[in-house]
Write a protein that holds these residues in place. Structure first.
Motif, PDB file in Angstrom:
ATOM      1  N   LYS A 114       0.837  -1.202   0.000  1.00 41.63           N
ATOM      2  CA  LYS A 114       0.000   0.000   0.000  1.00 41.63           C
ATOM      3  C   LYS A 114       0.870   1.250   0.000  1.00 41.63           C
ATOM      4  O   LYS A 114       0.544   2.253  -0.616  1.00 41.63           O
ATOM      5  N   LYS A 154      -4.370   0.770   7.666  1.00 44.71           N
ATOM      6  CA  LYS A 154      -4.199  -0.283   6.659  1.00 44.71           C
ATOM      7  C   LYS A 154      -2.845  -0.962   6.817  1.00 44.71           C
ATOM      8  O   LYS A 154      -1.806  -0.308   6.736  1.00 44.71           O
ATOM      9  N   VAL A 164      -7.683  -3.837   6.797  1.00 42.19           N
ATOM     10  CA  VAL A 164      -8.136  -2.441   6.831  1.00 42.19           C
ATOM     11  C   VAL A 164      -9.141  -2.225   7.953  1.00 42.19           C
ATOM     12  O   VAL A 164     -10.073  -2.997   8.114  1.00 42.19           O
ATOM     13  N   VAL A 166     -11.611   0.880   9.264  1.00 43.90           N
ATOM     14  CA  VAL A 166     -12.129   2.244   9.146  1.00 43.90           C
ATOM     15  C   VAL A 166     -12.616   2.615  10.547  1.00 43.90           C
ATOM     16  O   VAL A 166     -13.745   2.322  10.929  1.00 43.90           O
ATOM     17  N   GLU A 194      -4.621   6.642   6.795  1.00 40.13           N
ATOM     18  CA  GLU A 194      -5.222   7.417   5.705  1.00 40.13           C
ATOM     19  C   GLU A 194      -6.325   8.318   6.215  1.00 40.13           C
ATOM     20  O   GLU A 194      -7.048   7.964   7.149  1.00 40.13           O
ATOM     21  N   GLU A 195      -6.498   9.446   5.520  1.00 37.39           N
ATOM     22  CA  GLU A 195      -7.668  10.289   5.749  1.00 37.39           C
ATOM     23  C   GLU A 195      -8.889   9.488   5.360  1.00 37.39           C
ATOM     24  O   GLU A 195      -8.851   8.727   4.390  1.00 37.39           O
ATOM     25  N   THR A 197     -12.378   9.061   3.609  1.00 36.97           N
ATOM     26  CA  THR A 197     -13.179   9.682   2.551  1.00 36.97           C
ATOM     27  C   THR A 197     -14.574   9.075   2.588  1.00 36.97           C
ATOM     28  O   THR A 197     -14.787   8.009   3.151  1.00 36.97           O
ATOM     29  N   GLU A 201     -18.895   3.229  -3.427  1.00 38.29           N
ATOM     30  CA  GLU A 201     -17.694   2.589  -3.990  1.00 38.29           C
ATOM     31  C   GLU A 201     -18.019   1.858  -5.276  1.00 38.29           C
ATOM     32  O   GLU A 201     -19.092   1.280  -5.421  1.00 38.29           O
ATOM     33  N   LYS A 223     -19.529  -5.902   0.006  1.00 33.67           N
ATOM     34  CA  LYS A 223     -18.480  -6.521   0.832  1.00 33.67           C
ATOM     35  C   LYS A 223     -18.996  -7.095   2.149  1.00 33.67           C
ATOM     36  O   LYS A 223     -18.458  -8.072   2.651  1.00 33.67           O
ATOM     37  N   ILE A 291      -9.259   4.105  -3.540  1.00 34.88           N
ATOM     38  CA  ILE A 291      -9.135   3.491  -2.210  1.00 34.88           C
ATOM     39  C   ILE A 291      -8.004   2.485  -2.234  1.00 34.88           C
ATOM     40  O   ILE A 291      -7.237   2.353  -1.296  1.00 34.88           O
ATOM     41  N   GLU A 292      -7.948   1.720  -3.317  1.00 33.83           N
ATOM     42  CA  GLU A 292      -6.891   0.716  -3.432  1.00 33.83           C
ATOM     43  C   GLU A 292      -6.733   0.343  -4.895  1.00 33.83           C
ATOM     44  O   GLU A 292      -7.660   0.481  -5.692  1.00 33.83           O
TER      45      GLU A 292
HETATM   46  P1  AMP Z   1      -9.436  -2.068   1.045  1.00 34.09           P
HETATM   47  O1  AMP Z   1      -9.061  -3.405   1.641  1.00 34.09           O
HETATM   48  O2  AMP Z   1      -8.326  -1.113   0.846  1.00 34.09           O
HETATM   49  O3  AMP Z   1     -10.352  -2.239  -0.129  1.00 34.09           O
HETATM   50  O4  AMP Z   1     -10.414  -1.407   2.097  1.00 34.09           O
HETATM   51  C1  AMP Z   1     -11.556  -2.087   2.569  1.00 34.09           C
HETATM   52  C2  AMP Z   1     -12.684  -1.114   2.737  1.00 34.09           C
HETATM   53  O5  AMP Z   1     -12.338  -0.106   3.673  1.00 34.09           O
HETATM   54  C3  AMP Z   1     -13.004  -0.337   1.461  1.00 34.09           C
HETATM   55  O6  AMP Z   1     -13.840  -1.055   0.602  1.00 34.09           O
HETATM   56  C4  AMP Z   1     -13.674   0.889   2.020  1.00 34.09           C
HETATM   57  O7  AMP Z   1     -15.037   0.631   2.307  1.00 34.09           O
HETATM   58  C5  AMP Z   1     -12.949   1.113   3.312  1.00 34.09           C
HETATM   59  N1  AMP Z   1     -11.914   2.155   3.155  1.00 34.09           N
HETATM   60  C6  AMP Z   1     -10.646   1.989   2.726  1.00 34.09           C
HETATM   61  N2  AMP Z   1      -9.993   3.163   2.682  1.00 34.09           N
HETATM   62  C7  AMP Z   1     -10.857   4.107   3.107  1.00 34.09           C
HETATM   63  C8  AMP Z   1     -10.772   5.516   3.296  1.00 34.09           C
HETATM   64  N3  AMP Z   1      -9.647   6.206   3.061  1.00 34.09           N
HETATM   65  N4  AMP Z   1     -11.880   6.155   3.749  1.00 34.09           N
HETATM   66  C9  AMP Z   1     -13.019   5.478   4.025  1.00 34.09           C
HETATM   67  N5  AMP Z   1     -13.170   4.159   3.866  1.00 34.09           N
HETATM   68  C10 AMP Z   1     -12.097   3.460   3.418  1.00 34.09           C
END
Ligand code: AMP
Ligand code: GLY
Length: 432
Positions: A114, A154, A164, A166, A194-195, A197, A201, A223, A291-292
């Protein structure tokens, strides 16, 4: 002069054993010029797909995969999962002279680190939440306390979707930081803060040959395990495409603001990225924000999208593998709505019951598919549950209501003890 290489691969190997790989294999058998598709290792549903055969080789066993490719005269290898990509499987196959759809270990860092991905996005000017990297618990806690608000935590590395948090409160953020450094992520653990947001999605998949891109219709995943998007996160309980959240103009914006600059930044780092770039996006009030990134197709987005893709798919993936996308055929995309519902095992996403016989009276047709994910055949050939997400029911129609009605009707024709599914997949686009 050397003979010109055929634009249609006749014999293809798909590496991986999930629903994503079965959907890829199924779609590739329908492509122009394809004679056979092997799936290593595949799963209990692979041999039921016409034209597909499982090969009992682990997705990490590069030597055995190379031997199998020579034995079966494979012209294209498509690598499904991120773990073997991150450890260099595509590099090893290419070194053996094979055409491979899937990035090398260098490009797979887009998903595997990441920190690396965030730095690349920052360099490329790709919209994404602000971040801090921390290599120790003390450093992470210091950032958190100085910011004074709960940041998103993360783990930096492949965490199979479980890295992850939140955080809603400072305590939750502190606990998530503590857990990452408590051992589960190894002695070298690090993280990204991370900030946070806000916004819906959506996932966008771009096929790349290292230079050019072809975008697939946007898809939306679900999810959470529970209806109404409640409960723990899973790998994905269902999906639909094209997600109306991102219209043609929005998709162009994602191409220009996210995918093209990312590919250019990869090239500047000397990375020849031949595979899928999966952008997980949040549509914020300011526009799309990444986000990723992942270096593979999403699952179950892949099962949802494959039935929409035309018979040029195999040639387009081969063109990507050869770095010749511009010279390849145009990928046609059916103007239909595709709906996917996952049938999971009891207990998912925690410990699941396994070994239950899977019964099906479903007859797949042009607009209804059954893909197996967590299943395997026992010594008598009986198909049994062997994982969390067991089956994917996928259907297409002119509208989402009909597509979901077909998918749910299909689900009534399959059964295993403890079968669990969400009844509200696609609630965003289904009339109630
Ligand atoms: P990821 O494994 O990076 O896909 O993150 C899993 C879930 O966490 C994502 O599908 C988002 O719902 C949530 N998420 C990740 N990053 C953020 C962010 N910066 N702000 C808010 N929600 C986030
Ligand atoms: N469906 C989400 C993923 O594949 O990561």
């Amino acid at each position: 002069m050397a003979p010109e290489a055929s634009p249609h691969p006749a014999r293809i190997l798909v590496v991986g054993g999930g629903g994503r790989e079965n959907a890829l294999a199924w779609a590739l058998t329908r492509s122009h010029g394809v004679e056979g598709v092997w799936v290593a290792p595949g799963n209990g549903g692979t041999e039921a797909l016409p034209g597909c055969q499982p090969l009992a080789i682990a997705e990490t066993d590069a030597d055995a995969l190379v031997d199998a490719c020579h034995h079966h005269q494979i012209e294209l290898v498509v690598v499904g999962p991120e773990a073997p990509l991150a450890t260099g499987l595509a590099d090893q196959l290419r070194a053996a002279g094979l055409s491979v759809f899937g990035p090398g270990a260098d490009g797979a860092r887009l998903e595997a680190s990441k920190r690396w991905a965030k730095a690349l996005m920052q360099e490329a000017g790709v919209p994404t939440a602000g971040y801090w990297w921390a290599g120790s618990e003390e450093q992470a806690l210091a950032v958190l306390e100085s910011e004074g608000r709960p940041l998103v935590v993360k783990a930096d590395g492949l965490a199979a979707g479980k890295g992850v948090t939140v955080a809603e409160t400072m305590d939750e953020a502190r606990a998530a930081i503590g857990e990452i450094f408590a051992g589960r992520f190894g002695a070298e653990a690090s993280l990204v803060l991370e900030e946070r947001t806000e916004g819906p999605e959506v996932s966008v998949f771009a096929l790349s040959d290292g230079r050019d891109l072809v975008l697939l219709p946007p898809a939306q995943d679900h999810k959470r395990i529970g209806e109404g998007d409640t409960g723990p996160n899973t790998g994905g309980m269902g999906a639909y495409a094209p997600a109306p959240l991102l219209d043609a103009e929005g998709l162009e914006q994602v191409r220009c603001q996210v995918l093209e600059p990312t590919l250019a930044a990869l090239r500047r780092r000397g990375i020849d990225y031949r595979g899928v770039i999966y952008a997980g996006l949040m549509l914020t009030a300011e526009g799309p924000s990444v986000i990723e990134f992942n270096c593979r197709f999403g699952d179950p987005e892949c099962e949802t999208l494959m039935p929409l893709l035309g018979p040029e798919l195999a040639s387009v993936l081969l063109a990507c593998a050869r770095g010749q996308l511009a010279a390849g055929p145009r990928l046609s995309i059916a103007p239909l709505c595709s709906a996917c519902v996952i049938a999971a095992a009891e207990g998912y996403p925690a410990a699941v019951r396994q070994g239950d016989a899977i019964h099906s009276t479903l007859q797949p047709n042009e607009h209804l598919q059954l893909f197996h994910a967590g299943s395997s055949r026992d010594s008598e050939g009986v198909c049994r549950t062997s994982g969390g997400r067991v089956l994917a029911l996928v259907a297409q129609a002119d509208d989402f209501d009909t597509a979901f009605a077909r998918a749910y009707a299909g689900l009534e024709q399959v059964h295993f003890a403890g079968m669990t599914y969400r009844r509200d997949i696609g609630h965003q686009v289904r009339s109630r």
